[in-house]
Design a protein around this motif. Structure first.
Motif, PDB file in Angstrom:
ATOM      1  N   SER A   1     -57.240  80.280 -83.836  1.00 52.69           N
ATOM      2  CA  SER A   1     -56.549  79.918 -85.084  1.00 52.69           C
ATOM      3  C   SER A   1     -57.243  80.474 -86.319  1.00 52.69           C
ATOM      4  O   SER A   1     -56.597  80.651 -87.350  1.00 52.69           O
ATOM      5  CB  SER A   1     -56.413  78.399 -85.195  1.00 52.69           C
ATOM      6  N   PHE A   2     -58.536  80.758 -86.221  1.00 53.57           N
ATOM      7  CA  PHE A   2     -59.230  81.311 -87.391  1.00 53.57           C
ATOM      8  C   PHE A   2     -59.954  82.617 -87.104  1.00 53.57           C
ATOM      9  O   PHE A   2     -60.523  83.234 -88.006  1.00 53.57           O
ATOM     10  CB  PHE A   2     -60.231  80.295 -87.971  1.00 53.57           C
ATOM     11  N   SER A   3     -59.949  83.069 -85.868  1.00 50.23           N
ATOM     12  CA  SER A   3     -60.744  84.241 -85.520  1.00 50.23           C
ATOM     13  C   SER A   3     -60.243  85.495 -86.232  1.00 50.23           C
ATOM     14  O   SER A   3     -59.036  85.753 -86.294  1.00 50.23           O
ATOM     15  CB  SER A   3     -60.729  84.485 -84.007  1.00 50.23           C
ATOM     16  N   GLU A   4     -61.180  86.274 -86.725  1.00 48.30           N
ATOM     17  CA  GLU A   4     -60.882  87.571 -87.327  1.00 48.30           C
ATOM     18  C   GLU A   4     -61.208  88.717 -86.375  1.00 48.30           C
ATOM     19  O   GLU A   4     -61.054  89.886 -86.740  1.00 48.30           O
ATOM     20  CB  GLU A   4     -61.695  87.741 -88.622  1.00 48.30           C
ATOM     21  N   LEU A   5     -61.639  88.377 -85.162  1.00 43.88           N
ATOM     22  CA  LEU A   5     -62.112  89.359 -84.205  1.00 43.88           C
ATOM     23  C   LEU A   5     -61.448  89.156 -82.851  1.00 43.88           C
ATOM     24  O   LEU A   5     -60.972  88.063 -82.543  1.00 43.88           O
ATOM     25  CB  LEU A   5     -63.640  89.240 -84.042  1.00 43.88           C
ATOM     26  N   PRO A   6     -61.445  90.191 -81.998  1.00 38.56           N
ATOM     27  CA  PRO A   6     -60.970  90.002 -80.631  1.00 38.56           C
ATOM     28  C   PRO A   6     -61.793  88.941 -79.908  1.00 38.56           C
ATOM     29  O   PRO A   6     -63.011  88.851 -80.098  1.00 38.56           O
ATOM     30  CB  PRO A   6     -61.172  91.380 -79.986  1.00 38.56           C
ATOM     31  N   ILE A   7     -61.119  88.165 -79.069  1.00 38.92           N
ATOM     32  CA  ILE A   7     -61.779  87.136 -78.276  1.00 38.92           C
ATOM     33  C   ILE A   7     -61.876  87.639 -76.837  1.00 38.92           C
ATOM     34  O   ILE A   7     -60.861  87.872 -76.175  1.00 38.92           O
ATOM     35  CB  ILE A   7     -61.009  85.806 -78.323  1.00 38.92           C
ATOM     36  N   HIS A   8     -63.110  87.796 -76.374  1.00 39.81           N
ATOM     37  CA  HIS A   8     -63.391  88.250 -75.017  1.00 39.81           C
ATOM     38  C   HIS A   8     -63.450  87.011 -74.133  1.00 39.81           C
ATOM     39  O   HIS A   8     -64.375  86.202 -74.229  1.00 39.81           O
ATOM     40  CB  HIS A   8     -64.726  89.009 -75.008  1.00 39.81           C
ATOM     41  N   GLY A   9     -62.446  86.830 -73.278  1.00 41.80           N
ATOM     42  CA  GLY A   9     -62.342  85.616 -72.481  1.00 41.80           C
ATOM     43  C   GLY A   9     -63.052  85.728 -71.146  1.00 41.80           C
ATOM     44  O   GLY A   9     -62.700  86.571 -70.320  1.00 41.80           O
ATOM     45  N   HIS A  10     -64.059  84.879 -70.935  1.00 46.48           N
ATOM     46  CA  HIS A  10     -64.763  84.830 -69.652  1.00 46.48           C
ATOM     47  C   HIS A  10     -64.239  83.651 -68.851  1.00 46.48           C
ATOM     48  O   HIS A  10     -63.913  82.605 -69.410  1.00 46.48           O
ATOM     49  CB  HIS A  10     -66.269  84.702 -69.872  1.00 46.48           C
TER      50      HIS A  10
ATOM     51  N   LEU B   1     -67.993  76.380 -83.270  1.00 48.87           N
ATOM     52  CA  LEU B   1     -67.282  77.637 -83.057  1.00 48.87           C
ATOM     53  C   LEU B   1     -67.081  78.436 -84.343  1.00 48.87           C
ATOM     54  O   LEU B   1     -67.311  79.648 -84.370  1.00 48.87           O
ATOM     55  CB  LEU B   1     -65.927  77.366 -82.411  1.00 48.87           C
ATOM     56  N   ARG B   2     -66.654  77.777 -85.405  1.00 49.19           N
ATOM     57  CA  ARG B   2     -66.398  78.526 -86.644  1.00 49.19           C
ATOM     58  C   ARG B   2     -67.699  79.099 -87.208  1.00 49.19           C
ATOM     59  O   ARG B   2     -67.738  80.248 -87.655  1.00 49.19           O
ATOM     60  CB  ARG B   2     -65.711  77.636 -87.686  1.00 49.19           C
ATOM     61  N   ARG B   3     -68.755  78.312 -87.193  1.00 50.67           N
ATOM     62  CA  ARG B   3     -70.042  78.813 -87.691  1.00 50.67           C
ATOM     63  C   ARG B   3     -70.494  80.014 -86.875  1.00 50.67           C
ATOM     64  O   ARG B   3     -70.921  81.034 -87.425  1.00 50.67           O
ATOM     65  CB  ARG B   3     -71.097  77.708 -87.633  1.00 50.67           C
ATOM     66  N   ASN B   4     -70.405  79.913 -85.549  1.00 49.34           N
ATOM     67  CA  ASN B   4     -70.839  81.015 -84.697  1.00 49.34           C
ATOM     68  C   ASN B   4     -69.989  82.264 -84.922  1.00 49.34           C
ATOM     69  O   ASN B   4     -70.503  83.380 -84.982  1.00 49.34           O
ATOM     70  CB  ASN B   4     -70.766  80.590 -83.230  1.00 49.34           C
ATOM     71  N   HIS B   5     -68.683  82.067 -85.027  1.00 51.76           N
ATOM     72  CA  HIS B   5     -67.775  83.180 -85.303  1.00 51.76           C
ATOM     73  C   HIS B   5     -68.123  83.850 -86.631  1.00 51.76           C
ATOM     74  O   HIS B   5     -68.200  85.084 -86.734  1.00 51.76           O
ATOM     75  CB  HIS B   5     -66.333  82.653 -85.318  1.00 51.76           C
ATOM     76  N   ASP B   6     -68.358  83.038 -87.656  1.00 52.41           N
ATOM     77  CA  ASP B   6     -68.633  83.588 -88.981  1.00 52.41           C
ATOM     78  C   ASP B   6     -69.938  84.373 -89.028  1.00 52.41           C
ATOM     79  O   ASP B   6     -70.066  85.331 -89.796  1.00 52.41           O
ATOM     80  CB  ASP B   6     -68.649  82.468 -90.022  1.00 52.41           C
ATOM     81  N   LEU B   7     -70.920  83.977 -88.212  1.00 58.46           N
ATOM     82  CA  LEU B   7     -72.160  84.751 -88.129  1.00 58.46           C
ATOM     83  C   LEU B   7     -71.878  86.185 -87.694  1.00 58.46           C
ATOM     84  O   LEU B   7     -72.439  87.144 -88.239  1.00 58.46           O
ATOM     85  CB  LEU B   7     -73.114  84.110 -87.106  1.00 58.46           C
ATOM     86  N   VAL B   8     -71.006  86.335 -86.715  1.00 59.49           N
ATOM     87  CA  VAL B   8     -70.686  87.660 -86.189  1.00 59.49           C
ATOM     88  C   VAL B   8     -69.895  88.465 -87.213  1.00 59.49           C
ATOM     89  O   VAL B   8     -70.176  89.651 -87.442  1.00 59.49           O
ATOM     90  CB  VAL B   8     -69.910  87.535 -84.862  1.00 59.49           C
ATOM     91  N   VAL B   9     -68.921  87.843 -87.847  1.00 61.38           N
ATOM     92  CA  VAL B   9     -68.120  88.534 -88.859  1.00 61.38           C
ATOM     93  C   VAL B   9     -69.003  89.023 -90.004  1.00 61.38           C
ATOM     94  O   VAL B   9     -68.904  90.183 -90.442  1.00 61.38           O
ATOM     95  CB  VAL B   9     -67.010  87.613 -89.391  1.00 61.38           C
ATOM     96  N   LYS B  10     -69.869  88.147 -90.494  1.00 65.02           N
ATOM     97  CA  LYS B  10     -70.729  88.492 -91.631  1.00 65.02           C
ATOM     98  C   LYS B  10     -71.648  89.663 -91.316  1.00 65.02           C
ATOM     99  O   LYS B  10     -71.963  90.479 -92.192  1.00 65.02           O
ATOM    100  CB  LYS B  10     -71.556  87.276 -92.041  1.00 65.02           C
ATOM    101  N   ALA B  11     -72.062  89.774 -90.061  1.00 68.04           N
ATOM    102  CA  ALA B  11     -72.970  90.850 -89.661  1.00 68.04           C
ATOM    103  C   ALA B  11     -72.240  92.149 -89.340  1.00 68.04           C
ATOM    104  O   ALA B  11     -72.879  93.156 -89.013  1.00 68.04           O
ATOM    105  CB  ALA B  11     -73.791  90.409 -88.454  1.00 68.04           C
TER     106      ALA B  11
END
Length: 420
Positions: free
Chosen positions: A267-276, A235-245
């Motif tokens: 707990s670490f997200s810097e972005l909105p979380i779209h809940g499905h 999860l953190r790696r995937n999240h960071d890919l989006v933030v970096k881009a």
């Protein structure tokens, strides 16, 4: 509500006396088992036992709703199955402010108890200790509006289609068309997370290159919800890919990750979380099993999602319009003093569903995700986007859709295509 207690409400069906059935529930989920055991003292029961707060008897039926239910030995044929609302109270000390342990307590083994031919968790009230542990949505409605630059109307969005099977290079042209059409929001389908033919890392790069390129030219940056659902260690790696881009949203399939996994992402997200809400039908489709959306949305908000799928009116699934409208309204109600979450309307949405939606919920604080309603518009993608906006304009202004369509060609084409 006592500050050290958790209240859970259930809709039950049983052949047993209601008082007995309620006590079985309370015992099973706290200090009791099928027989008294050493150490089960009155003092321990007083401190840690669940309490029956209330029993509201409803109708009776002749046949059980679910298989495998037992009947009392003294019960004669035709005794019937009683339905009721039962409210139980659990000590917070049994659970602590913990989402996983909360679920073990208020759901746990209850669904398997032989005394019940139906049992559904329909509401949940939590003490402030949960708010102190779980901060809830980080962006919510206002943060989403700020990041997307969309105010005073719904966010108009779509889903990448086909849902699965597009290769990385296929994303660029489609996203470019959508961004140039002025769409506000795009999301990955829940089926597409990190497939070999369109790996997340490559997909993020291709999509964000197009979004940023259009934003540099137009000043409007589309919000794209990348599906980062995966194993916990991803999860953190995937999240960071989006933030970096330079992305502005990530998507998580809540039931796939679990509430604890979703809370970990928060707990670490810097972005909105779209809940499905994948797998929701398995949890909810039987009226006497699973849980209500009222409960589910509270748990999702506690876990920290900023957007939450509610289904849409006139959808292709099994939920009727009243159920969907109630789900949207549930998301709008304050929970633990706030926890604002943005409802996401999807499934067979197009310009025409704006009118009954607005009539039912009286809010524009939603994301309307129209897949075919945008992508399959006969005038093209840009016309599809405009038609959905026009549908909402008609809805908010109280103008009949057909009348508004007389002055708006895109809406007129949408009515001809999708109203069938």
């Amino acid at each position: 509500m006592e500050q050290n207690r958790i209240l859970a409400s259930y809709y039950i069906e049983t052949a047993y006396p209601l008082e007995h059935a309620a006590e079985v529930m309370a015992g099973e989920q706290s200090t009791g088992t099928f027989i008294s055991v050493p150490g089960e003292t009155p003092e321990l029961q007083e401190m840690h036992g669940a309490r029956v707060v209330s029993i509201t008897e409803l109708e009776s039926v002749d046949h059980p709703s679910l298989p495998g239910a037992k009947v009392p030995k003294q019960s004669g044929a035709g005794a019937g199955y009683r339905r009721a609302i039962v409210v139980l109270s659990f000590p917070l000390d049994n659970v602590g402010p913990s989402l996983p342990n909360l679920m073990s307590t208020v759901a746990g083994n209850l669904y398997e108890l032989g005394e019940f031919s139906g049992l559904r968790l329909i509401d949940l009230e939590l003490p402030d200790a949960f708010a102190n542990k779980y901060p809830g949505p980080q962006f919510g409605i206002e943060g989403t509006r700020t990041l997307s630059g969309v105010h005073d109307r719904p966010l108009i969005g779509t889903i990448i289609k086909p849902s699965i099977g597009l290769h990385t290079e296929d994303y660029g042209p489609l996203v470019r068309q959508l961004a140039e059409a002025g769409i506000d929001f795009i999301k990955d389908d829940e089926l597409c997370a990190n497939p070999a033919f369109a790996p997340l890392e490559q997909r993020v790069r291709v999509v964000m290159d197009e979004i940023n390129r259009v934003a540099d030219r137009t000043g409007k940056k589309v919000m794209y919800a990348f599906n980062i659902t995966g194993d916990i260690d991803e999860l953190r790696r995937n999240h960071d890919l989006v933030v970096k881009a330079g992305g502005t949203c990530v998507m998580a399939c809540v039931n796939s990750l679990g509430f604890a996994g979703t809370a970990y992402l928060r707990s670490f997200s810097e972005l909105p979380i779209h809940g499905h809400r994948t797998q929701w039908g398995a949890m909810s489709r039987s009226p006497l099993l699973g849980m209500s959306f009222t409960v589910f949305q509270k748990l999702c908000r506690l876990a920290g999602v900023d957007h939450l799928h509610t289904n849409g009116l006139n959808n292709k699934f099994s939920e009727d319009n009243a159920t969907v409208a109630r789900a949207i309204q549930d998301c709008m109600k304050p929970f633990l003093g706030g926890y604002p979450v943005m409802p996401v309307l999807s499934s067979a949405q197009w310009a025409g569903t704006a009118v009954p939606t607005y009539e039912a919920v009286q809010t524009t604080d939603v994301i309307m995700v129209a897949g075919g309603g945008v992508l399959a518009h006969p005038g093209g993608i840009a016309a599809g986007v405009r038609s959905v906006r026009q549908g909402w304009e008609a809805a908010v202004q109280g103008i009949p859709l057909a009348d508004y369509a007389e002055r708006h060609e895109e809406l007129r084409q949408a009515i001809r295509t999708f109203s069938k």
